[in-house]
Each structure stands twice: as C-alpha cells, then as structure tokens.
Design a protein around this motif. Sequence first.
Motif, short mmCIF file in Angstrom:
data_model
loop_
_atom_site.label_atom_id
_atom_site.label_comp_id
_atom_site.label_asym_id
_atom_site.label_seq_id
_atom_site.Cartn_x
_atom_site.Cartn_y
_atom_site.Cartn_z
N VAL A 16 5.98 -0.85 -1.35
CA VAL A 16 4.51 -0.92 -1.32
C VAL A 16 4.05 -2.36 -1.36
CG1 VAL A 16 2.41 -0.39 -2.63
CG2 VAL A 16 4.13 1.37 -2.25
N PHE A 17 4.62 -3.13 -2.26
CA PHE A 17 4.18 -4.53 -2.37
C PHE A 17 4.69 -5.41 -1.23
CE2 PHE A 17 3.72 -3.46 -7.00
CZ PHE A 17 2.35 -3.56 -7.00
N GLY A 18 5.80 -4.99 -0.65
CA GLY A 18 6.38 -5.81 0.40
C GLY A 18 5.92 -5.44 1.81
N THR A 19 5.30 -4.32 1.96
CA THR A 19 4.92 -3.89 3.31
C THR A 19 3.65 -4.60 3.80
OG1 THR A 19 4.49 -1.95 4.67
CG2 THR A 19 3.50 -1.95 2.54
N ARG A 20 3.57 -4.69 5.09
CA ARG A 20 2.38 -5.31 5.68
C ARG A 20 1.48 -4.24 6.29
NH1 ARG A 20 3.52 -11.16 7.63
NH2 ARG A 20 5.21 -11.68 6.25
N ALA A 21 1.80 -2.98 5.96
CA ALA A 21 1.02 -1.89 6.55
C ALA A 21 -0.37 -1.80 5.95
CB ALA A 21 1.75 -0.57 6.36
N GLY A 22 -0.52 -2.38 4.76
CA GLY A 22 -1.85 -2.45 4.18
C GLY A 22 -2.23 -1.26 3.34
N ARG A 23 -3.52 -1.09 3.16
CA ARG A 23 -4.08 -0.09 2.27
C ARG A 23 -3.76 1.34 2.73
NH1 ARG A 23 -5.94 0.05 -2.87
NH2 ARG A 23 -7.44 1.70 -3.09
N GLN A 24 -3.74 1.57 4.02
CA GLN A 24 -3.50 2.92 4.53
C GLN A 24 -2.11 3.41 4.11
OE1 GLN A 24 -3.71 3.26 8.77
NE2 GLN A 24 -3.38 5.47 8.77
N TYR A 26 -0.35 2.32 1.61
CA TYR A 26 -0.39 2.46 0.14
C TYR A 26 -0.97 3.81 -0.23
CZ TYR A 26 -2.06 1.98 -4.62
OH TYR A 26 -2.33 2.20 -5.94
N GLU A 27 -2.07 4.21 0.40
CA GLU A 27 -2.72 5.50 0.12
C GLU A 27 -1.80 6.66 0.48
OE1 GLU A 27 -5.43 6.14 -1.56
OE2 GLU A 27 -5.91 4.02 -1.82
N GLN A 28 -1.05 6.52 1.56
CA GLN A 28 -0.10 7.57 1.96
C GLN A 28 0.98 7.75 0.89
OE1 GLN A 28 1.41 6.29 5.72
NE2 GLN A 28 -0.26 7.24 6.91
N LEU A 29 1.51 6.63 0.44
CA LEU A 29 2.55 6.68 -0.60
C LEU A 29 2.01 7.24 -1.91
CD1 LEU A 29 4.41 3.32 0.04
CD2 LEU A 29 5.27 5.61 0.45
N LYS A 30 0.80 6.84 -2.25
CA LYS A 30 0.17 7.31 -3.47
C LYS A 30 -0.04 8.82 -3.39
CE LYS A 30 -4.08 6.74 -6.09
NZ LYS A 30 -5.38 6.08 -6.14
N SER A 31 -0.47 9.30 -2.28
CA SER A 31 -0.70 10.74 -2.08
C SER A 31 0.62 11.51 -2.17
CB SER A 31 -1.37 10.98 -0.73
OG SER A 31 -1.51 12.35 -0.49
N ALA A 32 1.67 10.97 -1.56
CA ALA A 32 2.98 11.63 -1.61
C ALA A 32 3.51 11.68 -3.04
CB ALA A 32 3.96 10.90 -0.70
N ALA A 33 3.32 10.60 -3.79
CA ALA A 33 3.78 10.57 -5.18
C ALA A 33 2.99 11.58 -6.02
CB ALA A 33 3.62 9.17 -5.75
N LYS A 34 1.69 11.66 -5.79
CA LYS A 34 0.85 12.60 -6.54
C LYS A 34 1.27 14.02 -6.22
CE LYS A 34 -3.89 13.98 -7.34
NZ LYS A 34 -5.26 13.88 -6.89
N ASN A 35 1.50 14.33 -4.95
CA ASN A 35 1.94 15.67 -4.56
C ASN A 35 3.29 16.02 -5.18
OD1 ASN A 35 -0.36 16.11 -3.06
ND2 ASN A 35 0.57 15.46 -1.11
N ALA A 36 4.19 15.06 -5.22
CA ALA A 36 5.50 15.30 -5.82
C ALA A 36 5.35 15.54 -7.32
CB ALA A 36 6.43 14.12 -5.57
N TRP A 37 4.50 14.78 -7.95
CA TRP A 37 4.29 14.93 -9.40
C TRP A 37 3.68 16.29 -9.73
CZ3 TRP A 37 6.06 12.65 -13.50
CH2 TRP A 37 5.45 12.87 -14.73
N GLU A 38 2.78 16.74 -8.91
CA GLU A 38 2.10 18.01 -9.16
C GLU A 38 2.89 19.22 -8.64
OE1 GLU A 38 -1.72 17.40 -7.40
OE2 GLU A 38 -2.43 16.17 -9.08
N ASP A 39 3.99 19.00 -8.02
CA ASP A 39 4.82 20.10 -7.51
C ASP A 39 5.24 20.98 -8.69
OD1 ASP A 39 7.15 21.62 -6.74
OD2 ASP A 39 7.29 20.32 -4.97
N PRO A 40 5.11 22.29 -8.56
CA PRO A 40 5.46 23.20 -9.65
C PRO A 40 6.93 23.07 -10.09
CG PRO A 40 4.32 24.42 -7.91
CD PRO A 40 4.54 23.01 -7.42
N ARG A 41 7.82 22.77 -9.18
CA ARG A 41 9.23 22.61 -9.56
C ARG A 41 9.41 21.39 -10.46
NH1 ARG A 41 11.51 22.55 -3.62
NH2 ARG A 41 9.64 21.30 -3.54
N VAL A 42 8.69 20.30 -10.16
CA VAL A 42 8.77 19.09 -11.01
C VAL A 42 8.17 19.39 -12.38
CG1 VAL A 42 7.93 16.73 -11.27
CG2 VAL A 42 8.77 17.51 -9.04
#
Length: 138
Positions: A16-24, A26-42
């Motif tokens: 995330v800190f090293g990428t040049r893809a920018g805010r978009q 970052y938001e994609q990664l943040k969303s994926a992490a949130k979805n993984a965290w909220e997964d019922p199996r987790v």
Amino acid sequence: MRTTMLFLVGAGVGYVFGTRAGRQRYEQLKSAAKNAWEDPRVQKAMNDTADYVRQKAPVVGARVAEGAQDVVGRVADTAKDMTEKVQRTADDVRGRISHRGEDARDRAIVAAAEFREEALEDFDDEFDDRPDEVDDRP
C-alpha cells in the motif's frame, strides 16, 4: 500461523505504501481487508480461539504458579546451602585465628621465660663477679 499472518500484513502494508496506484488502490485493499475481517469463518475462528484461551487460562495459571513455587523453593534451598557454607567458613577462619593466637601466646610465654632465665643468669653472674664486701659497721 502467526508468522505467516504477520508476513502477509507486512507485505500488504508495504504494498500500500509502496504502490503508485494511489487512493483508489488503497480503498480496494481496505475494502478487501474489511470483507475478510467480517467473514463469518474468520469471526468463528476468532471466537473459537478466544473460547480456547478462556478454557486453558486456569490450567496455564496453575502451571505458572507451580513453576514459581518450584523456583522459590530452589532459591530458598540455595540460600540455605550458601548460609551453611558461609557459617562453616567463618567457623574455620575463627578456629585458625584462635589456633594462631594460641601459638603466638605460647611463643611469647616461651620467649619471656627464656629472657627471664637469661636475666637471672646475668644477675647471678653480676653478683658472682663482685668481691665479697665486708660490713664495716660497728
């Protein structure tokens, strides 16, 4: 498992800190992490882990207490042994000093007796060397 999890988190943060893809990106990664965290199996795995820890905590606490008592007992035994060794050493030193003091006293007595004998011999010799004095008193 923990090492793998830490590695993945570190890799994600570095990406995330090293990428040049920018805010978009970052938001994609943040969303994926949130979805993984909220997964019922987790969430189930987290709850199972918390229950396991609560279940085993008394056993771990008892073993820690036993270990602490064992350590305290060994320290007390070591302290007792060291105290006994110090006492024996002190007694030995006291005995040696006493013995040396007795030896010194005995040598002093012998030397004093020798000096006394020499002095008496000198005294007797002094009187033997004098002519007999005649008492001229009326």
